[in-house]
Every structure is written in structure tokens, then in C-alpha cells.
Motif scaffolding. Structure first.
Motif: not given
Length: 507
Positions: A321-336
Motif C-alpha cells: 500500500a501507499d496509504v493505510i486506513v484503519i478503524g471502520p468496523g474494527l472493533g476492540q477485540r484482540d483481532w483489531g
């Protein structure tokens, strides 16, 4: 008196915004530069008020003008004198103060009395009928709830059937930050002078300003040479950030974006962010999400490259990637949390939203390669304060977020603020109440991430993204209204604003 019979285009507002504490100095230095007295500026403000009201309401004969015990009241006295000389029926009601009127306001009051006008006390019964009410009670110096005599007049004006025209700022609205600590005028129109103030554009401004007009009082040329500390952006600014593409460009020229999120049950958030990125012009968009979301996302939007979020897929995507977006629907479990920990190690441009911000509030860090896009509730968690404290001074909150977390901050809300750690600040003067619905933030994240991949700096991408997002919502509302607007409705209009040359052709 200077002839100011050429009214500014009411839709033409400056793109510079000045803090309230700078306005008095601007007035003094501007007057000195033109070799005029401050009273001349007050006369120009009163004349501009008279001419705007006359142009907007030419048939209205009975004018009620409410004057405060300050320079705002002085503007009102001058407008009253001009209206009287034009044959209007003018009633002036003025508040008394414990101190003498400022010098210029006293001159304006005396000129009104010399012209045969009368001044009635604040408690005087109002005329049985008024066609227009002019609010000249409280100006830009207000920083608390209006006092009792002012509050009573404000409430009475709001209850009247006649429209209210506010001089400089609706009384009760704090010009510094857009808060309304007490009673506030509900204006149909507001005419502001010299410079735009932040409180006219953010916070509660849209509830009480009505249509905003501007008059520079003849200081236009001088003001053009001054550098304002804040900017106002609307759709007209998009041509600066988004020039037409070269005919030979290809998808690799327009950014490779990875979007990470969409835990189990939140496929909608990641789908909206991904599609928004495509609609905003990203060359390639890869989505890493929960395995249950892969098939639905590919079915709904086959142009997205969708993969199950795994350690290996994430490593490959972060490299690609050139750019990273993180967060939409990520949740707060260990997965995210685990995905966010890996993203933290990247030095590439990135945007954090939604649950990435909630996780950031728990374990904060500061970095320069990031945009964060909190709404007021998320901002409160990030600063460990109450949401009411964020809304009590949105500009200060945006600055504090940028100082604490670095990079670029987008504080969402009516009059979205964009701030950088280096001190840049802008107000996105777009959008409407239809945007108060789920998914709008996901769409914004995708747009900003997409524009960041199209060779814009993080600050420019944030500004352009907020403007395109809000302008698309305005276009939707013009067709369909604000109630019932969906975040995905914006896709039908977003083309126009990420390709501003189309808008220019239409104009």
C-alpha cells in the motif's frame, strides 16, 4: 459618508478566518492604512447594514432596532438614522450599561438623536407591529451568557413574527468558538464585517446565523495583503487540490490504498469506506476484513480487492500500500488490536478512525504520518474530558488533539475543523444536518485516504476530503432533503466534487 452602494454578493464570503482577539487590531491597522477614523468604519458598517436590509426587504416599512451598550449598538444607531431618512418608521430600543458608551458608539447615538430619533429603554413595550427586527445588541466580544436585560430582548425578538437581521453576529453567539452559553438570536440573515470569525462557521452557528453575508467596509485591498491564521474552504477550493488527470495516467498513478476493519457483523462500515475510496478516485483499494465479510463485499462491490485479515495478508498489504486506513468496523477485540499494533510500525501515510481511535485513547501515541478523524465523543475520550468540554470550544479541542497526537486532526461536526500539529487550521464550510446518520464517518475516511494516495499531503487530503464529502451531502439534500439521507447516497454526487472541472463547465 463613503458611498457603499455596491453590495457584496451575499454568497461570496472570504476564505480567510480571523480569531476574535485579532479583530480590533485589524480594524485599527486597516483604518490607519486608509487614513480614516474608526468612526468612519462604524458609519460604513451602519450604511452596509441599511443597504443590505433594504435590498433584502424593500417593502418592509416598520423597523425595530435593538441596540446594545457597545460598538454593535453604534452600528445599529447609524442604520436607524439612515432608515429614518429613507422614510421608514423606526423604533430604537437600547440597553443601558454601567459604563459610558465607547466613543464611536456615543457619536452614533448622538447623531441619531440629532436627526430627531428617540431612544426607548429596554423595558419599553414594543410597537404593535414591526416588519423587520435588527439585532445590534451584542457583538463579537461576548464570552458568556447574555445578561438579563439582553436575554429578555433576545427571547422577545425570537418570539416575534418579523424576521431578524443580525449585525456582525447574532447576539448570544460567541464569535470565538460558536458556543451559545445562554439566550441567542435566531437570525434570518447575518451581516459580518472586516473578517469572518470562527464562531460564525462552527459549533452552534448554523442554528442561529441564517444566511451569512460579508462586507469588508472598504478594507478589501488592505485585507488581501494580510495573512490569516485560519482558512474557510468550500467546494470552490477543490480545483486547487484536484486538477484534471493527465490523459495517459493509469491506476498506479492514483494510489494503492489498504483499508483494515469490518469485524464480524460490521461489514457495512468497511464496505462504505472501501467504496468511498474508489468513488474518490483511488487507483486500487484492498480491504482486509473478517472472513465472513469477504463474499458479501465482493458481491456488492467487485472492484474492491477483498481478503481475510490474517497476519500474512496484513504484512503483504502494508508492504504493497501507499496509504493505510484503519478503524471502520474494527472493533476492540484482540483481532483489531493486533492489526493496529502492526499498522503502528509503518511509516506510510495513514488514517485512523472509529475503533482505532478508541484504542488510541487507551494507549496513546504521537506520530506525524497520521490523520485522526474523531467525532466529539471520540475526541472527548482522546483528551480524557467530557463531550460537553469538546463542544464548549471546538477550536481549542482540535488544537489540543493535534498537539497530543501529532499529524492532522479532523474534528467532525457542523463546521468540521481540520488542524495540524504545525499550526494550520481550516473550517470546512459545507454539509448539513442530513449527515447526522450512521456511516458518514466511514465514507469520509475512505475519501480522505483515497485523496492522500493521489499525491496530496495529509493536511490537504483532510481538507479536500472534508469539503468533497460535505459538498456531496449538500448536493443530495438539494434533490432529496436532509431527513432520510443515507451515507451511500453521497456516492451519486461525489463524482462532481472529485472532478471539479465538471462543476466549472456547468457554471
Amino acid at each position: 459618508m463613503t458611498n457603499l452602494n455596491q453590495l457584496n454578493n451575499p454568497t461570496s464570503l472570504p476564505y480567510s478566518v480571523w480569531p476574535v482577539e485579532a479583530i480590533a487590531q485589524l480594524e485599527r491597522e486597516g483604518a490607519d492604512a486608509l487614513g480614516i477614523a474608526l468612526f468612519e468604519l462604524m458609519q460604513r458598517a451602519g450604511e452596509a447594514t441599511f443597504r443590505h436590509v433594504q435590498a433584502l426587504y424593500p417593502e418592509k416599512k416598520r423597523w425595530l432596532i435593538l441596540c446594545g451598550h457597545g460598538n454593535n449598538g453604534g452600528d445599529g444607531f447609524i442604520a436607524a438614522r439612515l432608515a429614518l431618512s429613507a422614510g421608514k418608521e423606526v423604533t430604537v430600543i437600547a440597553c443601558e450599561g454601567s459604563k459610558a458608551l465607547p466613543e464611536e458608539a456615543a457619536q452614533a447615538r448622538d447623531a441619531w438623536l440629532a436627526a430627531g430619533g428617540e431612544i426607548h429603554a429596554a423595558g419599553t413595550p414594543w410597537p404593535e407591529q414591526s416588519d423587520i427586527i435588527i439585532d445590534a445588541l451584542l457583538g463579537t466580544g461576548l464570552n458568556r451568557a447574555p445578561g438579563d436585560q439582553y436575554a429578555r430582548l433576545i427571547e422577545k425578538a425570537n418570539a416575534a413574527s418579523a424576521p431578524v437581521f443580525a449585525i456582525d453576529i447574532p447576539s448570544g453567539l460567541v464569535a470565538a468558538n460558536g458556543t451559545t452559553p445562554g439566550a441567542v438570536i435566531d437570525a434570518a440573515h447575518t451581516l459580518t464585517f472586516i473578517a469572518l470569525k470562527p464562531g460564525l462557521l462552527t459549533g452552534k452557528a448554523r442554528d442561529c446565523v441564517g444566511q451569512l453575508h460579508f462586507h469588508a467596509l472598504g478594507l478589501d485591498a488592505w485585507l488581501a495583503g494580510q495573512t490569516a491564521p485560519m482558512a474557510r474552504y468550500d467546494a470552490s477550493a477543490l480545483t486547487h487540490w484536484l486538477p484534471p488527470r493527465k490523459p495517459t495516467s493509469h491506476k498506479g498513478d492514483h494510489g494503492k490504498l489498504v483499508i483494515i476493519g469490518g469485524d464480524q457483523g460490521t461489514a457495512g462500515a468497511i464496505r462504505m469506506a472501501g467504496e468511498a475510496a474508489l468513488r474518490a478516485g483511488a487507483g486500487l483499494v484492498r480491504v482486509l476484513t473478517h472472513k465472513d465479510n469477504v463474499s458479501p463485499l465482493l458481491t456488492a462491490r467487485p472492484e474492491l480487492m477483498v481478503q481475510t485479515l490474517s497476519a500474512r495478508a496484513l504484512d503483504e498489504a502494508l508492504e504493497w500500500a501507499d496509504v493505510i486506513v484503519i478503524g471502520p468496523g474494527l472493533g476492540q477485540r484482540d483481532w483489531g488490536k493486533e492489526a493496529l499494533e502492526k499498522v503502528k510500525k509503518s511509516s506510510k501515510p495513514m488514517l485512523w478512525d472509529a475503533d482505532a481511535l478508541n484504542l488510541l485513547a487507551i494507549a496513546g501515541d504521537k506520530r506525524q504520518n497520521r490523520v485522526i478523524t474523531p467525532h466529539p465523543g471520540e475526541a472527548a475520550r482522546l483528551l480524557n474530558v467530557k463531550t460537553s468540554e469538546i463542544e464548549s470550544d471546538r477550536l481549542l479541542a482540535a488544537r489540543n488533539l493535534a498537539k497530543r497526537y501529532g499529524g492532522v486532526v479532523v474534528l467532525k461536526g457542523a463546521g468540521t475543523l481540520i488542524a495540524s500539529e504545525t499550526g494550520e487550521m481550516a473550517i470546512a464550510d459545507v454539509g448539513n444536518a442530513g449527515m447526522a446518520t450512521g456511516g458518514m464517518g466511514d465514507v469520509l475516511s475512505g475519501i480522505i485516504g483515497s485523496l492522500s494516495g493521489q499525491k496530496l499531503s495529509l493536511y490537504e487530503a483532510a481538507c479536500a476530503g472534508c469539503v468533497a464529502h460535505g459538498a456531496a451531502a449538500e448536493a443530495v439534500s438539494q434533490r432529496l432533503g436532509t431527513r432520510g439521507m443515507l451515507a451511500t447516497d453521497l456516492f451519486s454526487e461525489l463524482y462532481l466534487f472529485v472532478n471539479p472541472e465538471i462543476l466549472n463547465r456547468k457554471e
